[in-house]
Structures are given as C-alpha cells and as structure tokens.
Scaffold this motif. Structure first.
Motif, PDB file in Angstrom:
ATOM      1  N   ARG A  28      39.805  38.326  31.535  1.00 13.64           N
ATOM      2  CA  ARG A  28      40.981  38.489  32.387  1.00 13.64           C
ATOM      3  C   ARG A  28      41.864  39.566  31.771  1.00 13.64           C
ATOM      4  N   PRO A  68      45.988  40.448  45.236  1.00 13.95           N
ATOM      5  CA  PRO A  68      46.679  39.559  46.179  1.00 13.95           C
ATOM      6  C   PRO A  68      46.405  39.870  47.649  1.00 13.95           C
ATOM      7  N   HIS A 111      41.044  27.112  44.695  1.00 12.32           N
ATOM      8  CA  HIS A 111      41.106  28.008  43.549  1.00 12.32           C
ATOM      9  C   HIS A 111      42.557  28.027  43.092  1.00 12.32           C
ATOM     10  N   ASN A 112      42.807  28.282  41.825  1.00  8.04           N
ATOM     11  CA  ASN A 112      44.176  28.207  41.304  1.00  8.04           C
ATOM     12  C   ASN A 112      45.037  29.405  41.668  1.00  8.04           C
ATOM     13  N   GLU A 113      44.517  30.345  42.447  1.00  9.82           N
ATOM     14  CA  GLU A 113      45.310  31.479  42.911  1.00  9.82           C
ATOM     15  C   GLU A 113      44.814  31.899  44.293  1.00  9.82           C
ATOM     16  N   THR A 114      45.599  32.735  44.958  1.00 10.30           N
ATOM     17  CA  THR A 114      45.200  33.215  46.274  1.00 10.30           C
ATOM     18  C   THR A 114      44.928  34.702  46.205  1.00 10.30           C
ATOM     19  N   GLY A 115      44.220  35.203  47.184  1.00  8.12           N
ATOM     20  CA  GLY A 115      43.940  36.630  47.231  1.00  8.12           C
ATOM     21  C   GLY A 115      42.483  36.885  47.502  1.00  8.12           C
TER      22      GLY A 115
END
Length: 149
Positions: A28, A68, A111-115
């Motif tokens: 990451r 994003p 999922h722990n984030e969007t995009g």
C-alpha cells in the motif's frame, strides 16, 4: 452490463488461474495520477487534474491502483488509447511512470473502502526511477507472493 462482465472475469481468475507473467506483491503506497492527454482549456493552457489514491499490489510490470472515482474531470480513466501519469511514493522517495490501464472493477460491498481498482501496465519510466522501483519490488519478493484475488 460491462460491470457484470468484469465481475465474472475476476471470479473466473480465482478458479481457472491467473495468467499474469509477473508475481504480484501486496503493498500500500500513496500515489497521484493524471491523464497523459490532458485537454487544453479555453485560454490555450493545459490544465492538469490530479487524483490521489494508493496501490493494492504491484509487480515489476504493473500495479493495481485503488482510486475513489473512475473519472477525472469529465474523462474516464480507463478506455481505448488512455494513458496515465503516475507519481508513486516509495519509502525512499517518489518515482514517476506512465502506465496504460488494462481493466477496472468497482470495489465490492463489504470492502473497507469504496472506489475502483484499476489494473495498469507500466509502459515508460525514467531509468533511475525504474532502478529504484525494481529494487523496491525485489525487497517485497522476499516475502511470499500474494494469491491472485
């Protein structure tokens, strides 16, 4: 419909196998990206928009980017003859490269984030940046390669 097709292809890779030539390593790293062919504004100057994101994984020939949005300004990031400028923040300092998007998919719910995840192939990089990038990837290879998806 295209989103559905991408999801099916992604799932097939899990069961049939992954044909990528380079082993991917989870990492990451922060990054900024812009379109190579930025359009000129009304006053004739070139306005460059940047988007921040991060890598999901990388290999010597490509990266998986998490961003994003799938558009930058009014331009779609993935398309025929589309090129991206990337500025990747390695621990030893930034490297710059040009890449071509290969495919993309929306991050799944839960999922722990969007995009979106965009898979890109590296097409051009200054020699000194290539050397630093390759050295960084080599340090990641010491750990076990991640499984495809």
């Amino acid at each position: 419909m295209a989103e559905f097709t991408r999801t099916i292809v992604s799932r097939l890779r899990q069961y049939v196998g992954d044909r990528r030539h380079s082993k991917r390593q989870r990492a990451r790293l922060s990054l900024s990206l812009s379109l190579i062919s930025a359009t000129k504004g009304l006053n004739g100057t070139r306005r460059i928009n940047w988007m921040d994101g991060h890598t999901l994984d990388l290999s010597s020939n490509g990266l998986a980017l998490v961003v994003p949005r799938i558009t930058l300004g009014e331009h779609h990031l993935v398309g025929e003859n589309r090129g991206l400028n990337l500025k990747l923040q390695l621990p030893e300092g930034p490297v710059e490269m040009q890449a071509t998007p290969v495919r993309y998919e929306r991050l799944e719910e839960g999922h722990n984030e969007t995009g979106y995840v965009i898979a890109v192939k590296i097409v051009r990089m200054p020699d000194d940046d290539r050397a630093r990038y390759s050295a960084y990837v080599a340090t990641l290879r010491e750990s076990k390669p991640i499984s495809p998806n």
